[in-house]
Enzyme design. Structure first.
Site, PDB file in Angstrom:
ATOM      1  N   LYS A 146       0.807  -1.217   0.000  1.00 16.76           N
ATOM      2  CA  LYS A 146       0.000   0.000   0.000  1.00 16.76           C
ATOM      3  C   LYS A 146       0.847   1.277   0.000  1.00 16.76           C
ATOM      4  CE  LYS A 146      -3.947  -2.034  -0.209  1.00 16.76           C
ATOM      5  NZ  LYS A 146      -5.115  -1.673   0.553  1.00 16.76           N
ATOM      6  N   ASP A 147       2.146   1.160   0.265  1.00 18.62           N
ATOM      7  CA  ASP A 147       3.021   2.324   0.142  1.00 18.62           C
ATOM      8  C   ASP A 147       2.987   2.864  -1.292  1.00 18.62           C
ATOM      9  OD1 ASP A 147       3.720   1.838   2.747  1.00 18.62           O
ATOM     10  OD2 ASP A 147       5.676   0.987   2.296  1.00 18.62           O
TER      11      ASP A 147
END
Length: 605
Positions: A146-147
């Protein structure tokens, strides 16, 4: 020991009286390879000549690795005598140092380009013939895939003029996007508010707060509920000036980040040869982006999507009939996010909590990959899919490993937590305790004292004082459990100024408590109480509107054990072997509460 050169070789000798220094073997290097020459340990040997076609590099004692010397013992290291690494007594190698290393402008530039590694053991043990690869997204700077979308969504919004200096970023998240968003906001200087449901781990909460973001918890309710994390985020956006919700569930930058990044990285590492890719269904951004990219260049690749049991994302809809509470974090929803293109999926697989968490532990233990719980679901379903598709030795299955172990240290990694959820067996009664196999009914637990949702905080505190407890179950009009009214939660809310004494206690309920049914053993209960201050005994497990039957605290449990033992000793002294159960029922029930006859004992034992 001395070393010298002679014609035809290297001459090594020991001074008389120092024969104990004679090594068990001599290790030398020839054309870049290590060679060992065994030397007999005889005191009359004073020298050894190494042939000239060997290039002498170092002498070492193989027994050093079994030495009992203290860690500060001086050694005769000749490193400083070497004029170059080639003459060093140690083994040097820079083969693993990348040639393209540079100084990064900031940590956000390090997001992506995660390694693709071969899983060598678990595939073979599962009987899978094909090559199994893991895309280690947990090695992203914030600990998850999700970064990628956090950075992409923020930079897209900046480029479009939708996000500017001084704005506040608000994002509803199950935790990983929240961490990525908080991290990016910290680097870029934005204020950030993350709204996360109560079932998500405490580790995620602490990480988000440590990054300077504000965390708001929301109850575990359907997404359409006014108090859901989605609707709470919208409410905050309306209340806070210059705030935006980038909205990972609808933002096209989500799948694009994986189309441009994750998918492309996999194809390049695999030379455009991928036969199966396994991806979890969270927002669906990774699923959509990776699948679309790989299908363009590998049209025959089988796209496998993983959905937890209890979620509704899988197709066909008949796969989603089992409506259960699931604790896998990061995948699964009770709605279909806009960015999720389910048409790219060739086959869906479902996975239970038990399968996911146990396989995550196996992945850690067998492959050394410090991954999160959902990675277990990916591997479990991926191996099953590879066998179902009958992938051969010359074929390749890539499994996306979404997040890291950091977020779950107190959850699936903890044996007591796993036991309390029924994911691993309680184990043997190694201490041979007399109470281990008894069930909760042996404690003669009294009926629960409860408060209603409309009870004021002042009235709740009066009840807590009356029964001598720190917590009491709160029920709705039907008598179903809705939360716990605790002195800790009330104090926290009052210190923040969120409530007053006249507010209903329902405004400050604690929702993260352990509940169980009355049919478990005290052995299993003891595992619960190593993690929780108390356990609520209910009529039915899970989120299906259970009714509270009673409550047991750590002290209640200890009192039961001690009083039962004391009662047995008294009865044995009096020659009465039938008094054990009466000693438990009367002694514990009457003594657990200051209220007479145990009528308001709060369900204590």
């Amino acid at each position: 020991m001395s070393v010298g050169k002679v014609c035809g070789g290297v001459f090594i000798w020991w001074e008389h009286g120092h024969e104990a220094d004679f090594p068990e073997d001599i290790i030398i290097r020839r054309h870049g390879f290590l060679h060992t020459i065994d030397v007999s340990r005889q005191t009359n040997i004073k020298y050894f000549c190494v042939p000239s076609h060997f290039i002498y590099k170092r002498i070492t004692m193989s027994c050093e690795y079994r030495s009992s010397a203290l860690p500060d013992t001086l050694i005769k290291c000749t490193y400083h005598d070497a004029s170059s690494p080639m003459e060093s007594p140690h083994i040097h190698s820079d083969d693993n140092v990348r040639s393209d290393l540079t100084i990064s402008p900031d940590i956000l530039s390090c997001v992506g380009n995660t390694p693709l590694v071969r899983l060598n053991r678990i595939g073979k043990k599962a009987g899978v013939k094909c090559e199994v690869l893991g895309k280690c997204e947990y090695l992203n700077v914030g600990g998850s895939l999700k970064d990628r979308i956090a950075v992409k969504m923020i930079e897209d919004a900046e480029a479009k003029g939708l996000l500017k200096e001084g704005d506040v970023i608000i994002e509803p998240s199950s935790g990983n996007t929240g961490i990525g968003m908080a991290l990016a906001a910290a680097v870029k200087g934005y204020k950030c508010i993350i709204v996360m449901s109560e079932r998500m781990s405490t580790e995620k909460e602490i990480t988000i707060q440590s990054l300077g973001a504000t965390l708001v918890r929301a109850p575990n309710v359907p997404y359409s509920h006014p108090e859901s994390h989605l609707n709470k985020a919208i409410k905050l956006m309306k209340e806070i000036p210059n705030s935006v919700i980038l909205n990972q569930y609808r933002n096209e930058a989500n799948p694009i980040a994986h189309y441009d990044g994750t998918g492309e990285e996999i194809l390049r590492a695999c030379d455009d040869r991928v036969d199966m890719v396994v991806i979890g269904a969270g927002t669906g951004g990774a699923l959509t982006g990776v699948a679309r990219k790989i299908k363009e260049r590998c049209p025959d690749c089988i796209v496998v999507a993983v959905d937890p049991t209890g979620s509704i994302m899988a197709e066909p809809a008949s796969m989603n009939k089992e409506k259960v509470f699931f604790e896998i974090e990061g995948i699964g929803h009770d709605f279909i996010p806009t960015v999720c293109d389910r048409a790219v999926v060739d086959k869906w697989y479902k996975c239970t909590d038990k399968e996911s968490f146990n396989w995550a532990r196996t992945l850690i233990k067998e492959e050394g990959l410090l991954t999160g719980g959902s990675c277990g679901a990916m591997v479990y379903c991926g191996l099953q899919a590879a066998k179902d598709a009958n992938l051969k030795e010359n074929q390749r299955c890539v499994i996306i490993l979404p997040d890291s172990i950091r977020n779950y240290m107190t959850k699936f990694l903890n044996d007591d937590w796993m036991i309390s959820r029924g994911h691993i067996d309680v184990g043997f009664n190694t201490a041979k305790t007399w109470w281990w196999d008894l069930d909760i009914t042996a404690t003669k637990m009294s009926p629960a004292v409860t408060v209603s949702e409309s009870t004021t905080i002042q009235q709740t505190l009066d009840t807590l004082n009356k029964i001598g407890a720190d917590q009491v179950p709160c029920v709705d009009n039907a008598g179903s459990l809705v939360g716990m009214a605790t002195s800790t939660e009330i104090m926290s809310s009052m210190i923040k100024g969120d409530v007053t004494m006249t507010d209903p206690v329902s405004s400050t309920l604690f929702k993260k408590y352990k509940q169980t049914t009355a049919d478990i053993t005290l052995g299993k209960l003891s595992c619960f109480l190593t993690l929780e201050p108390y356990v609520v005994v209910v009529s039915s497990p899970g989120p299906s509107k259970p009714k509270p039957l009673g409550m047991i605290t750590k002290m209640d449990f200890l009192n039961f054990i001690n009083r039962r033992k004391h009662g047995e000793n008294i009865m044995a002294a009096n020659g009465n072997s039938n008094g054990n159960s009466n000693g438990v029922s009367n002694g514990v029930s009457n003594g657990a509460s200051p209220v007479s006859n145990g009528s308001a004992s709060n369900g204590r034992i």
